[in-house]
Scaffold this active site. Structure first.
Site, PDB file in Angstrom:
ATOM      1  N   GLU A 131       0.828  -1.217   0.000  1.00 39.34           N
ATOM      2  CA  GLU A 131       0.000   0.000   0.000  1.00 39.34           C
ATOM      3  C   GLU A 131       0.866   1.273   0.000  1.00 39.34           C
ATOM      4  OE1 GLU A 131      -2.789   1.246  -0.416  1.00 39.34           O
ATOM      5  OE2 GLU A 131      -3.726   2.251   1.274  1.00 39.34           O
ATOM      6  N   THR A 184      -5.279  10.548  -3.596  1.00 41.49           N
ATOM      7  CA  THR A 184      -5.080  10.537  -2.134  1.00 41.49           C
ATOM      8  C   THR A 184      -3.920  11.436  -1.720  1.00 41.49           C
ATOM      9  OG1 THR A 184      -5.868   8.272  -2.113  1.00 41.49           O
ATOM     10  CG2 THR A 184      -4.752   9.016  -0.144  1.00 41.49           C
TER      11      THR A 184
END
Ligand code: ADP
Length: 310
Positions: A131, A184
């Site tokens: 991630e 993000t």
């Protein structure tokens, strides 16, 4: 031992209003489906189909699935290669853990193919390493719920302390995903470096109330606690019509409503399936007034680990 496996890894909602960077929960859908097969080399080959794949890198160390597998194999000191076919059901930049679910599905599947040398909890750091390729840092608020299921509190990163919160039986989740993306990393840049002590005290009180509300199935307390003083005030400007959409959810009976991750998806909680459906219809109508089509996902909080498909 099989050479091939198919895994469904679910999306997730991070932040959950008062739990900025420390709460996340798992959804039933959408999900990424990963088909992982051992190959006769030491290489990882990634291929992708599905939603929003145009700009996702296939080079293993730049793809969250590839990087997560590299981290896992290096820990196990294993030189086996894998072909990884990812069917993206969660578009990137959606705020419902697209990059995280690929990382989770990848390590879960490879661990199965290697006959489970690690527990799911031990896989967490490897999902986080994957991630990190997308988020630029070590975050568990999407990978932990997707990997372990449930509502997760990240109490601490050093040492990693991940706690599953009991879930009220009647709780329903409505998530709406508009046809719109937010990066993000950009959304993170908007956040202030510091917050006022008064806001920090309020946020702490709300988080404590939220957890106690979950433990005691006290929907009124959960509702009073679902306020975000850190991210929502600045990030809501990225989502067209956010205030109207949130108001429509609350008017239709939501216990609380907020931005999912860094958006543009929005989540709401309710205590009946019918209300969850009504909230979804209201939010969809509100988004269409902004000229945006959207998809609604209604489920209870998913309490399961990734699913092995036949
Ligand atoms: P989300 O919050 O929905 O995960 P992000 O903006 O955090 O969306 O992540 C998307 C970023 O991660 C994009 O830059 C994308 O290229 C990158 N990425 C790398 N590998 C993957 C993957 N397997 N799935 C989705 N995004 C990936």
């Amino acid at each position: 031992m099989s050479n091939s496996i198919k895994i469904k890894a679910s999306g997730s909602v991070a932040n959950v209003s008062c739990g900025f960077d420390c709460l996340g929960y798992s959804l039933d859908s959408p999900a990424d489906i990963l088909e992982i097969t051992k190959n006769n080399s030491s290489k990882i080959n990634i291929s992708m189909t599905g939603l929003g794949i145009e700009n996702i890198p296939l080079i293993p160390k730049k793809n969250t699935a590839g990087k997560a597998i590299i981290s896992l194999l290096s820990k196990l000191n294993i030189n086996q290669g894998f072909n990884v076919k990812i069917e993206k059901g969660i578009p990137p930049g959606s705020g419902i853990g697209s990059s995280a679910s690929s990382a989770v599905g990848a390590v879960y599947g490879v661990n199965q193919l290697l006959d489970n040398p690690l527990t799911s909890r031990e896989l967490l750091v490897h999902s986080m390493a994957g991630e990190a390729v997308a988020s630029g840092g070590f975050h568990a608020d999407n990978v932990a719920p997707s990997l372990l299921g449930g509502m997760i509190l990240i109490r601490s990163y050093k040492p990693l302390d991940i706690i599953q919160i009991p879930i009220p039986e009647k709780l329903w989740s409505t998530v709406i995903l508009p046809n719109y993306t937010i990066n993000t990393k950009d959304a993170r840049k908007m956040l202030p470096d510091q917050v006022a002590l008064k806001s920090a005290v309020n946020q702490t009180g709300n988080l404590a109330g939220f957890i106690l509300g979950f433990v005691n199935s006290d929907f009124n307390l959960i509702s009073r606690s679902m306020k975000d003083l850190f991210a929502e005030p600045v990030r809501q400007t990225l989502i067209p019509g956010f205030k109207r959409i949130k108001n429509s959810a609350l008017e239709n009976g939501a216990i609380g409503c907020g931005i999912s991750g860094s958006g543009p998806s929005i989540f709401a909680f309710s205590n009946e399936k019918e209300i969850a459906n009504k909230i979804g219809i209201g939010m969809k109508n509100a988004f269409s007034k902004e000229g945006l089509s959207s998809k609604v996902y209604i489920s209870k909080i998913n309490q399961n680990e990734p699913r092995i498909l036949d």
